[in-house]
Design an enzyme around this catalytic site. Structure first.
Site, short mmCIF file in Angstrom:
data_model
loop_
_atom_site.label_atom_id
_atom_site.label_comp_id
_atom_site.label_asym_id
_atom_site.label_seq_id
_atom_site.Cartn_x
_atom_site.Cartn_y
_atom_site.Cartn_z
N SER A 39 0.81 -1.21 0.00
CA SER A 39 0.00 0.00 0.00
C SER A 39 0.85 1.26 0.00
O SER A 39 0.56 2.20 -0.76
CB SER A 39 -0.96 0.00 1.20
OG SER A 39 -0.24 -0.08 2.41
N ARG A 73 6.29 -7.32 -7.01
CA ARG A 73 6.59 -8.64 -6.45
C ARG A 73 6.61 -9.75 -7.48
O ARG A 73 7.48 -10.62 -7.46
CB ARG A 73 5.53 -8.96 -5.38
CG ARG A 73 5.72 -10.27 -4.66
CD ARG A 73 4.61 -10.46 -3.64
NE ARG A 73 4.50 -9.29 -2.76
CZ ARG A 73 3.45 -9.04 -2.00
NH1 ARG A 73 2.40 -9.85 -2.04
NH2 ARG A 73 3.43 -7.97 -1.22
N LYS A 125 7.07 4.77 16.68
CA LYS A 125 5.65 5.15 16.67
C LYS A 125 4.78 3.96 16.30
O LYS A 125 3.62 3.88 16.73
CB LYS A 125 5.42 6.34 15.74
CG LYS A 125 5.84 6.16 14.29
CD LYS A 125 4.72 5.70 13.39
CE LYS A 125 5.16 5.63 11.94
NZ LYS A 125 4.09 5.15 11.05
N ARG A 174 -2.48 0.19 10.61
CA ARG A 174 -2.46 -1.27 10.75
C ARG A 174 -1.88 -1.70 12.09
O ARG A 174 -2.27 -2.74 12.64
CB ARG A 174 -1.67 -1.89 9.59
CG ARG A 174 -0.20 -1.56 9.58
CD ARG A 174 0.46 -1.90 8.26
NE ARG A 174 0.05 -1.01 7.20
CZ ARG A 174 0.55 -1.02 5.97
NH1 ARG A 174 1.50 -1.87 5.67
NH2 ARG A 174 0.12 -0.18 5.06
#
Length: 340
Positions: A23, A44, A203, A267
């Site tokens: 992403s 990929r 973070k 995420r």
């Protein structure tokens, strides 16, 4: 949404490419096509390559983003991309970076490598900057680090986003500024390469903790205390690994921490939220279709903290939950007594 400006297709002087097809890699390609008539993209596999070339979409991530295939040179060969580009943006998950880089056999002297990877490279248990320096002899003069606050999903929607690019050389900073800035990407340059890289890693760990607290039912009041303690803990850690003048209240540090800890796009927060709701760590990871870098980073950062005898109760707590199978509810009750 801000008004989209016309690409500077006739003024491109720097060849640029992106390695990765997740992403954030897709978001970076979207940023770059704003200003560059051609962006090289190493993905990929042949399936992803074919989908982008034929339909103008990444079939797996940020599928709403549409590209004009004429603006892209897609390949599955990192050597083809590196040979063609002056600037190479590395945007794979950290756990896959060495797999990609080990295939690089072409001449990469004087190339600029920009890390958009916010994690620890498992092969060397170190940050990308050190990995490139030690394994490939790419010095800091030929490196840069991308920090936020900048979520891929908001880039896809062309919502105003902020990039901090840490780079040693002023001429390289200017080159990268011109490559990335647009009507919806605000670029700021700094020289704190290691500080920006470590803060981007930290973070993600703290965002896992913010997600755990949410899943456990803690409210906004606790989250505010948690984040304010996290930024102070971040400052202690950064000073111990790379002591230079910096203000952790700047956007690259505090801003990136805030958006990752609070955003539903995060995420890492989502991973923590699942754990707080009672998922095992393994099942939470398996339920996600994207990599949460905070999980992999927590192990390395914890041991670095212990080796330096730092007072990092948040890192210690998250490590214990992720790697020692400690009960999240019990550990966060203990943590509440240590925060102020």
């Amino acid at each position: 949404m801000t008004k989209k400006k016309s690409p500077k297709s006739q003024t491109q002087t720097t060849t640029v490419g992106v390695v990765g097809s997740g992403s954030f890699a897709t978001a970076i390609v979207k940023m770059l096509v704003e200003n560059n008539k051609l962006v090289h993209w190493c993905v990929r596999n042949e399936y992803v390559k074919g989908a982008i070339e034929q339909r103008g979409h990444n079939p797996n991530y940020l599928t709403s983003v549409s590209f004009d295939p004429k603006n892209l040179k897609v390949t599955t060969d990192i050597n083809e991309l590196v040979s063609a580009c002056e600037v190479v943006v590395l945007a794979t998950p950290s756990i896959y970076l060495s797999d990609a880089m080990d295939k690089m056999t072409c001449n990469y002297e004087n190339k600029i490598f920009v890390s958009a990877i916010k994690g620890i490279v498992p092969k060397v248990n170190d940050v990308v900057a050190h990995y490139l320096r030690d394994e490939f002899k790419i010095g800091f003069r030929n490196q840069a680090v991308i920090a936020g606050p900048c979520h891929a999903e908001e880039v896809a929607m062309e919502r105003l986003s902020y990039l901090t690019i840490a780079v040693a050389e002023d001429d390289v900073a200017k080159k990268l500024y011109d490559l990335f800035s647009s009507d919806f990407i605000n670029v700021h340059c700094t020289k704190d390469i290691l500080g920006n890289e470590f803060s981007a890693i930290l973070k993600n760990i703290y965002a896992v903790g913010a997600g755990i607290s949410s899943g456990l039912g803690y409210g906004d009041n606790f989250t505010a205390v948690f984040v304010s303690n996290a930024v102070r803990e971040m400052e202690i850690f950064l000073e111990s690994v790379y002591e230079v003048p910096r203000d952790v209240n700047e956007s690259a540090y505090l801003g990136d921490l805030l958006v990752t800890a609070y955003s539903l796009f995060s995420r890492n927060r989502n991973l923590g939220n699942l754990i707080g709701k009672g998922y095992t760590v393994k099942s939470a990871i398996q339920s996600m279709n994207m990599i949460a870098e905070g999980y992999y980073a927590a192990d390395s950062v914890y041991h670095t903290s212990k080796s330096k005898k730092l007072n990092t109760p948040i890192i210690d707590t998250i490590y214990g939950i992720l790697y020692k199978e400690k009960n999240a509810e019990t550990e966060f009750k203990k943590l509440t007594l240590l925060l102020n």
